[in-house]
Motif scaffolding. Structure first.
Motif, PDB file in Angstrom:
ATOM      1  N   PHE A 182       0.830  -1.200   0.000  1.00 39.26           N
ATOM      2  CA  PHE A 182       0.000   0.000   0.000  1.00 39.26           C
ATOM      3  C   PHE A 182       0.868   1.256   0.000  1.00 39.26           C
ATOM      4  CE2 PHE A 182      -2.058   3.460   2.303  1.00 39.26           C
ATOM      5  CZ  PHE A 182      -3.257   3.582   1.593  1.00 39.26           C
ATOM      6  N   ALA A 183       1.930   1.241   0.806  1.00 37.60           N
ATOM      7  CA  ALA A 183       2.820   2.401   0.867  1.00 37.60           C
ATOM      8  C   ALA A 183       3.451   2.665  -0.492  1.00 37.60           C
ATOM      9  CB  ALA A 183       3.900   2.178   1.929  1.00 37.60           C
ATOM     10  N   ALA A 184       3.878   1.596  -1.172  1.00 38.40           N
ATOM     11  CA  ALA A 184       4.505   1.763  -2.484  1.00 38.40           C
ATOM     12  C   ALA A 184       3.526   2.332  -3.494  1.00 38.40           C
ATOM     13  CB  ALA A 184       5.057   0.419  -2.974  1.00 38.40           C
ATOM     14  N   LEU A 185       2.321   1.754  -3.555  1.00 39.39           N
ATOM     15  CA  LEU A 185       1.357   2.153  -4.578  1.00 39.39           C
ATOM     16  C   LEU A 185       0.716   3.498  -4.253  1.00 39.39           C
ATOM     17  CD1 LEU A 185       0.195   1.156  -7.229  1.00 39.39           C
ATOM     18  CD2 LEU A 185      -1.637   0.041  -5.941  1.00 39.39           C
ATOM     19  N   PHE A 186       0.203   3.646  -3.041  1.00 36.50           N
ATOM     20  CA  PHE A 186      -0.486   4.881  -2.668  1.00 36.50           C
ATOM     21  C   PHE A 186       0.512   6.010  -2.418  1.00 36.50           C
ATOM     22  CE2 PHE A 186      -2.482   7.700   0.521  1.00 36.50           C
ATOM     23  CZ  PHE A 186      -3.574   8.115  -0.232  1.00 36.50           C
ATOM     24  N   GLY A 187       1.582   5.703  -1.692  1.00 37.07           N
ATOM     25  CA  GLY A 187       2.593   6.723  -1.424  1.00 37.07           C
ATOM     26  C   GLY A 187       3.214   7.245  -2.705  1.00 37.07           C
ATOM     27  N   GLY A 188       3.556   6.333  -3.621  1.00 36.14           N
ATOM     28  CA  GLY A 188       4.110   6.756  -4.902  1.00 36.14           C
ATOM     29  C   GLY A 188       3.120   7.576  -5.706  1.00 36.14           C
ATOM     30  N   SER A 189       1.854   7.163  -5.702  1.00 30.86           N
ATOM     31  CA  SER A 189       0.841   7.876  -6.486  1.00 30.86           C
ATOM     32  C   SER A 189       0.624   9.292  -5.975  1.00 30.86           C
ATOM     33  CB  SER A 189      -0.486   7.102  -6.466  1.00 30.86           C
ATOM     34  OG  SER A 189      -0.356   5.859  -7.121  1.00 30.86           O
ATOM     35  N   ILE A 190       0.542   9.472  -4.648  1.00 25.61           N
ATOM     36  CA  ILE A 190       0.295  10.828  -4.158  1.00 25.61           C
ATOM     37  C   ILE A 190       1.530  11.715  -4.322  1.00 25.61           C
ATOM     38  CG2 ILE A 190      -1.565  10.145  -2.608  1.00 25.61           C
ATOM     39  CD1 ILE A 190       0.339  10.385  -0.271  1.00 25.61           C
ATOM     40  N   ILE A 191       2.728  11.122  -4.283  1.00 23.36           N
ATOM     41  CA  ILE A 191       3.915  11.911  -4.614  1.00 23.36           C
ATOM     42  C   ILE A 191       3.831  12.372  -6.070  1.00 23.36           C
ATOM     43  CG2 ILE A 191       6.408  11.806  -5.014  1.00 23.36           C
ATOM     44  CD1 ILE A 191       6.637  10.061  -2.528  1.00 23.36           C
ATOM     45  N   GLY A 192       3.400  11.470  -6.954  1.00 30.66           N
ATOM     46  CA  GLY A 192       3.243  11.830  -8.357  1.00 30.66           C
ATOM     47  C   GLY A 192       2.248  12.956  -8.561  1.00 30.66           C
ATOM     48  N   PHE A 193       1.104  12.880  -7.871  1.00 26.87           N
ATOM     49  CA  PHE A 193       0.109  13.941  -8.002  1.00 26.87           C
ATOM     50  C   PHE A 193       0.609  15.237  -7.363  1.00 26.87           C
ATOM     51  CE2 PHE A 193      -2.994  10.584  -9.011  1.00 26.87           C
ATOM     52  CZ  PHE A 193      -3.618  11.192 -10.091  1.00 26.87           C
ATOM     53  N   GLY A 194       1.422  15.124  -6.316  1.00 29.88           N
ATOM     54  CA  GLY A 194       2.019  16.322  -5.738  1.00 29.88           C
ATOM     55  C   GLY A 194       2.959  17.007  -6.708  1.00 29.88           C
ATOM     56  N   ILE A 195       3.808  16.224  -7.368  1.00 27.97           N
ATOM     57  CA  ILE A 195       4.721  16.769  -8.376  1.00 27.97           C
ATOM     58  C   ILE A 195       3.928  17.388  -9.522  1.00 27.97           C
ATOM     59  CG2 ILE A 195       6.477  16.159 -10.084  1.00 27.97           C
ATOM     60  CD1 ILE A 195       7.412  13.965  -8.136  1.00 27.97           C
ATOM     61  N   LEU A 196       2.842  16.712  -9.925  1.00 27.32           N
ATOM     62  CA  LEU A 196       2.000  17.211 -11.012  1.00 27.32           C
ATOM     63  C   LEU A 196       1.383  18.568 -10.665  1.00 27.32           C
ATOM     64  CD1 LEU A 196       0.589  16.645 -13.766  1.00 27.32           C
ATOM     65  CD2 LEU A 196      -1.252  15.590 -12.438  1.00 27.32           C
ATOM     66  N   ALA A 197       0.837  18.683  -9.461  1.00 24.29           N
ATOM     67  CA  ALA A 197       0.224  19.948  -9.042  1.00 24.29           C
ATOM     68  C   ALA A 197       1.252  21.072  -9.033  1.00 24.29           C
ATOM     69  CB  ALA A 197      -0.403  19.790  -7.652  1.00 24.29           C
ATOM     70  N   ILE A 198       2.440  20.783  -8.534  1.00 20.56           N
ATOM     71  CA  ILE A 198       3.491  21.801  -8.479  1.00 20.56           C
ATOM     72  C   ILE A 198       3.934  22.192  -9.883  1.00 20.56           C
ATOM     73  CG2 ILE A 198       5.887  22.180  -7.769  1.00 20.56           C
ATOM     74  CD1 ILE A 198       5.252  20.418  -5.306  1.00 20.56           C
ATOM     75  N   ALA A 199       4.107  21.204 -10.767  1.00 22.25           N
ATOM     76  CA  ALA A 199       4.565  21.488 -12.128  1.00 22.25           C
ATOM     77  C   ALA A 199       3.552  22.318 -12.900  1.00 22.25           C
ATOM     78  CB  ALA A 199       4.843  20.173 -12.863  1.00 22.25           C
ATOM     79  N   ARG A 200       2.273  22.043 -12.708  1.00 25.39           N
ATOM     80  CA  ARG A 200       1.242  22.772 -13.447  1.00 25.39           C
ATOM     81  C   ARG A 200       1.040  24.193 -12.940  1.00 25.39           C
ATOM     82  NH1 ARG A 200      -3.556  18.514 -15.153  1.00 25.39           N
ATOM     83  NH2 ARG A 200      -2.362  17.556 -16.854  1.00 25.39           N
TER      84      ARG A 200
END
Length: 205
Positions: A114-132
């Motif tokens: 769960f940590a790998a899948l969910f933790g990785g996904s929310i980091i990805g969405f965090g990077i996405l929000a910052i980049a946009r």
């Protein structure tokens, strides 16, 4: 009657940028906390920070800021002063939230999968929000965004190549099981960017 042309994109306000970047930073700080609790690594500067946190007694959020310091000047020169300042703000926010979050939320147990899948996904969405909203999280992320802006390279695929090097460096410190889950976490981050951060897909500024 010909269809009406789409309306021109409207730039984000400074308040909108700050709000979105703060949310993105919170996602990254929480993802780091989950991955650290599960003794995993991931890609990008988050992965380097986690890897170092297993070797020296400092929290990943503090290491995340420290290793990104050289990239602030690089980001400012390559992408403009506004981008560099927003990137600096984002990293300070990640540090502050990463230090404060354990006082607000205690994770006693988390499934490594769960940590790998969910933790990785929310980091990805965090990077996405910052980049946009005209900023980056430093390091490989800044390089990937510059290459996407200037050459049209997909940011997710570019970062994935760098992630492979970081994950291989973590292999001596992790069991094969946790190494595999660390690869999953990096894939989750990059899947978010590959699907959602393509050139021309987002017209906001």
């Amino acid at each position: 009657m010909p269809p009406l042309p789409p309306p021109p994109p409207r730039p984000h306000s400074l308040a909108e940028d700050g709000y979105a970047i703060a949310i993105g930073c919170a996602f990254i700080a929480m993802g780091l906390m989950l991955l650290k609790q599960a003794n995993l690594v991931t890609g990008g500067m988050a992965g380097i920070a986690l890897l170092l946190s297993y070797l020296i007694p400092y929290p990943p959020a503090a290491l995340f800021l420290a290793i990104n310091i050289p990239f602030f000047l690089f980001a400012g020169r390559a992408m403009g002063v506004a981008f560099g300042l927003k990137t600096l703000f984002a990293n300070i926010a990640i540090l502050a939230l990463g230090l404060a979050m354990p006082m607000a939320l205690e994770v006693a147990r988390v499934s490594p999968f769960f940590a790998a899948l969910f933790g990785g996904s929310i980091i990805g969405f965090g990077i996405l929000a910052i980049a946009r909203h005209g900023a980056g999280v430093g390091g490989l992320g800044v390089v990937a965004l510059i290459l996407q802006t200037r050459r049209g390279w997909n940011a997710g695929r570019t970062q994935m190549a760098g992630d492979a090097v970081i994950l291989l460096a973590s292999l001596p410190l992790l069991s094969l099981h946790r190494f595999g889950l660390s690869i999953l976490s990096a894939a989750a981050i990059n899947a978010v960017l590959i699907v959602n951060h393509r050139p021309g897909r987002y017209i906001g500024h």
